[in-house]
Design an enzyme around this catalytic site. Sequence first.
Site, PDB file in Angstrom:
ATOM      1  N   GLU A 205       0.809  -1.221   0.000  1.00 65.74           N
ATOM      2  CA  GLU A 205       0.000   0.000   0.000  1.00 65.74           C
ATOM      3  C   GLU A 205       0.840   1.269   0.000  1.00 65.74           C
ATOM      4  OE1 GLU A 205      -2.866  -0.467   3.129  1.00 65.74           O
ATOM      5  OE2 GLU A 205      -3.791  -2.186   2.147  1.00 65.74           O
ATOM      6  N   GLU A 288      -8.344  -0.352  14.067  1.00 59.32           N
ATOM      7  CA  GLU A 288      -9.131  -1.231  13.203  1.00 59.32           C
ATOM      8  C   GLU A 288      -8.819  -2.688  13.509  1.00 59.32           C
ATOM      9  OE1 GLU A 288      -9.106  -2.378   8.476  1.00 59.32           O
ATOM     10  OE2 GLU A 288      -8.671  -0.306   9.033  1.00 59.32           O
ATOM     11  N   LYS A 340     -15.533  -1.586   2.184  1.00 57.48           N
ATOM     12  CA  LYS A 340     -14.781  -2.081   1.030  1.00 57.48           C
ATOM     13  C   LYS A 340     -15.779  -2.635   0.024  1.00 57.48           C
ATOM     14  CE  LYS A 340     -10.572  -3.399   3.560  1.00 57.48           C
ATOM     15  NZ  LYS A 340      -9.818  -4.543   4.130  1.00 57.48           N
ATOM     16  N   ARG A 369      -8.211  -1.646  -1.248  1.00 57.35           N
ATOM     17  CA  ARG A 369      -7.658  -2.948  -0.890  1.00 57.35           C
ATOM     18  C   ARG A 369      -6.164  -2.931  -1.183  1.00 57.35           C
ATOM     19  NH1 ARG A 369     -11.669  -6.800   0.529  1.00 57.35           N
ATOM     20  NH2 ARG A 369      -9.872  -7.659   1.655  1.00 57.35           N
TER      21      ARG A 369
END
EC number: 4.2.1.11
Length: 432
Positions: A205, A288, A340, A369
């Site tokens: 990411e 999270e 998502k 994602r």
Amino acid sequence: MSIITDVYAREILDSRGNPTIEVEVYTESGAFGRGMVPSGASTGEYEAVELRDGDKARYGGKGVTKAVDNVNNIIAEAIIGYDVRDQMAIDKAMIALDGTPNKGKLGANAILGVSIAVARAAADYLEVPLYHYLGGFNTKVLPTPMMNIINGGSHADNSIDFQEFMIMPVGAPTFKEALRMGAEVFHALAAILKSRGLATSVGDEGGFAPNLGSNEEGFEVIIEAIEKAGYVPGKDVVLAMDAASSEFYDKEKGVYVLADSGEGEKTTDEMIKFYEELVSKYPIISIEDGLDENDWDGFKKLTDVLGDKVQLVGDDLFVTNTQKLSEGIEKGIANSILIKVNQIGTLTETFEAIEMAKEAGYTAVVSHRSGETEDSTISDIAVATNAGQIKTGSLSRTDRIAKYNQLLRIEDQLGEVAEYKGLKSFYNLKAA
């Protein structure tokens, strides 16, 4: 003129070099829409099914030709003739055509590609931006970004158990300034890591993936980077994290195994205590998936302990599913949901989850994602729903930057109407 005349899917590659699906929708008027589907590395047990071929001789079994064929030969036939503006009817028709609770027959990747392409074609037909088409003309809130600048867990091959260490520029007056602040902290972090002889290569990411001595060191080095960039931790920039705890939960033993960092095994209560200590020590505003997706009793304890002062986001916990979210709301578990689109498979269901969250006082964080494309639909979704928060990676890799650049364009288009709420995005917290 707005009738769908053709639907076509093809196999393309995502940001990790794995196959994914791209769908194009055409109308009588010539209006056109294209949707590309992302893919996750750490996936929730209850996510909608991403249909893969399983042919080891081709892409290691990860090909999506079955999903492509399902679009071209089954879904296309079913939706050609529909008005492209009838998003809900088209999404519901595809769900019925699949007929399974998890979209396992046609594949959530096939269905989602069509759903996105239909929305884009409708916006093109009406000659309005996608965010206006999806959200109407009350769309005005630019999301506060969660920027994943240190990657660990399933997103990197290093000595960190937690998957994402993020910054949130809550003190910025505009999204444009928030992006600048984030980029400056990112580059300050690069300089610090380099000076210590640590790796500045990036994970899936776009965040750095250094071998640090502990999970806690991830927060410490980010605090240092915030200060080096000239900002005040806890005021200008706060911290967020994605533990992705299901990835290191040992179901047989019923413990969390922090093996990458060498921090050993922890019970649910010990993990909660660990988070309490981290929150008291660092300006962490969001956690999270702090516990395993099936550890609902533990999540209830975590929510009781930290739910007033920290955003507790359910990703694997809720998988963008209204049934799961409804159960969580009823039981008082977590106070936020990660959104998502490919976890559930259609835009209609995605919007239903966001609406349910907001009605219950939960926040909704629109998310990418780890396997992404240049598709920036989630940027438009975040603004269309006035969600207030987005998680779309670090300040590197075009597949991440594409989403940020789209938000810059949207902020420009909205002009004086645009709002960047920063800390006020956390309407689920008493402290905020």
